[in-house]
Design a protein around this motif. Structure first.
Motif, PDB file in Angstrom:
ATOM      1  N   MET A   1      12.838  41.206  68.643  1.00 48.66           N
ATOM      2  CA  MET A   1      14.004  41.288  69.493  1.00 48.66           C
ATOM      3  C   MET A   1      13.112  40.915  71.118  1.00 48.66           C
ATOM      4  N   THR A   2      14.289  39.699  71.499  1.00 48.30           N
ATOM      5  CA  THR A   2      13.737  40.213  73.669  1.00 48.30           C
ATOM      6  C   THR A   2      14.452  41.167  73.631  1.00 48.30           C
ATOM      7  N   THR A   3      15.373  41.524  73.488  1.00 48.15           N
ATOM      8  CA  THR A   3      16.533  43.186  74.518  1.00 48.15           C
ATOM      9  C   THR A   3      17.230  42.968  72.603  1.00 48.15           C
ATOM     10  N   PHE A   4      18.010  44.820  72.718  1.00 51.87           N
ATOM     11  CA  PHE A   4      18.747  45.594  72.308  1.00 51.87           C
ATOM     12  C   PHE A   4      19.543  44.554  71.290  1.00 51.87           C
ATOM     13  N   ARG A   5      20.173  43.089  71.968  1.00 55.28           N
ATOM     14  CA  ARG A   5      21.079  42.650  71.038  1.00 55.28           C
ATOM     15  C   ARG A   5      20.312  41.201  70.809  1.00 55.28           C
ATOM     16  N   SER A   6      19.385  40.434  71.148  1.00 53.99           N
ATOM     17  CA  SER A   6      18.934  39.290  71.010  1.00 53.99           C
ATOM     18  C   SER A   6      17.514  39.111  70.796  1.00 53.99           C
ATOM     19  N   GLY A   7      17.415  38.497  69.991  1.00 58.06           N
ATOM     20  CA  GLY A   7      16.027  38.015  69.980  1.00 58.06           C
ATOM     21  C   GLY A   7      16.069  36.727  68.684  1.00 58.06           C
ATOM     22  N   GLY A  18      10.036  26.706  51.939  1.00 55.90           N
ATOM     23  CA  GLY A  18      10.460  26.708  53.089  1.00 55.90           C
ATOM     24  C   GLY A  18      10.446  28.447  54.027  1.00 55.90           C
ATOM     25  N   LEU A  19      11.529  28.428  55.588  1.00 55.45           N
ATOM     26  CA  LEU A  19      11.511  29.118  55.775  1.00 55.45           C
ATOM     27  C   LEU A  19      12.602  29.517  56.726  1.00 55.45           C
ATOM     28  N   ARG A  20      12.946  30.293  57.208  1.00 51.24           N
ATOM     29  CA  ARG A  20      14.492  30.370  57.916  1.00 51.24           C
ATOM     30  C   ARG A  20      14.449  31.008  59.436  1.00 51.24           C
ATOM     31  N   VAL A  21      14.886  30.557  60.528  1.00 52.99           N
ATOM     32  CA  VAL A  21      14.537  30.949  62.017  1.00 52.99           C
ATOM     33  C   VAL A  21      16.070  31.023  62.464  1.00 52.99           C
ATOM     34  N   ARG A  22      16.161  31.648  62.563  1.00 49.33           N
ATOM     35  CA  ARG A  22      17.369  32.644  62.772  1.00 49.33           C
ATOM     36  C   ARG A  22      17.141  33.241  64.080  1.00 49.33           C
ATOM     37  N   ALA A  23      18.214  32.858  65.140  1.00 48.38           N
ATOM     38  CA  ALA A  23      18.159  32.695  67.011  1.00 48.38           C
ATOM     39  C   ALA A  23      18.974  34.123  66.838  1.00 48.38           C
ATOM     40  N   ILE A  24      19.443  34.826  68.223  1.00 46.60           N
ATOM     41  CA  ILE A  24      20.147  35.818  67.933  1.00 46.60           C
ATOM     42  C   ILE A  24      20.560  35.877  69.166  1.00 46.60           C
ATOM     43  N   PRO A  25      21.450  35.496  70.630  1.00 44.35           N
ATOM     44  CA  PRO A  25      21.633  35.263  71.622  1.00 44.35           C
ATOM     45  C   PRO A  25      21.835  36.665  72.730  1.00 44.35           C
ATOM     46  N   GLY A  26      22.770  37.501  71.597  1.00 45.17           N
ATOM     47  CA  GLY A  26      22.981  38.296  72.524  1.00 45.17           C
ATOM     48  C   GLY A  26      24.676  38.433  73.344  1.00 45.17           C
ATOM     49  N   PHE A  27      25.355  37.856  72.738  1.00 47.95           N
ATOM     50  CA  PHE A  27      26.827  37.908  73.067  1.00 47.95           C
ATOM     51  C   PHE A  27      27.506  37.651  72.119  1.00 47.95           C
ATOM     52  N   HIS A 100      15.413  31.552  73.977  1.00 51.85           N
ATOM     53  CA  HIS A 100      14.669  32.568  73.580  1.00 51.85           C
ATOM     54  C   HIS A 100      12.844  32.760  74.559  1.00 51.85           C
ATOM     55  N   LEU A 101      12.093  33.268  75.686  1.00 50.09           N
ATOM     56  CA  LEU A 101      11.395  32.966  75.604  1.00 50.09           C
ATOM     57  C   LEU A 101       9.675  34.112  75.318  1.00 50.09           C
ATOM     58  N   LEU A 102       9.248  34.141  73.863  1.00 47.99           N
ATOM     59  CA  LEU A 102       8.553  35.350  73.335  1.00 47.99           C
ATOM     60  C   LEU A 102       6.840  35.056  73.731  1.00 47.99           C
TER      61      LEU A 102
END
Length: 125
Positions: A1-7, A18-27, A100-102
């Motif tokens: 997670m990058t913030t409480f609402r994003s990651g 395979g695999l699933r990549v899910r990105a949550i920008p926070g809005f 997202h910069l991790l």
């Protein structure tokens, strides 16, 4: 997670391919995203690995998300780059105004787990 609402989540099931990549920008999710096909971009240590067309949706308390299912060579490339990243992992979700910069710190341990999951999958070429 990058913030409480994003990651970013990387989901792997050894019983599937395979695999699933899910990105949550926070809005909050907006219905205008319903038919949008985002292009997700994956970069490791400053080098673009590949892009992939994904889907949009919502998670949790109506947060917008974009996700992509990676299979075959793309899945292998992703987990190898993830596990060997030294400085930074950047994932552009295709719907937010910035990626997202991790930090790569910890990617070796979690990357090893994802590599192990991929190697257990049947029919993976």
């Amino acid at each position: 997670m990058t913030t409480f609402r994003s990651g970013v989540l990387v989901l792997c099931d050894s019983a599937k391919n395979g695999l699933r990549v899910r990105a949550i920008p926070g809005f909050d999710y907006d219905q205008r995203l319903a038919d949008f096909k985002p292009t997700l971009k994956f970069a490791f240590d400053g080098k673009l690995l590949f892009t992939a067309e994904g889907e949009t949706g919502s998670v949790g308390n109506n947060l917008a998300a974009s996700e992509v299912q990676l299979e075959g060579d793309q899945a292998k490339q992703f987990v190898e780059a993830f596990a060997s990243a030294k400085k930074q992992i950047a994932i552009d979700d295709g719907i937010a105004d910035k990626p997202h910069l991790l930090t790569a710190r910890g990617s070796t341990t979690s990357g090893a787990a994802i590599v192990a999951c991929i190697s257990k999958q049947g029919g993976q070429s």
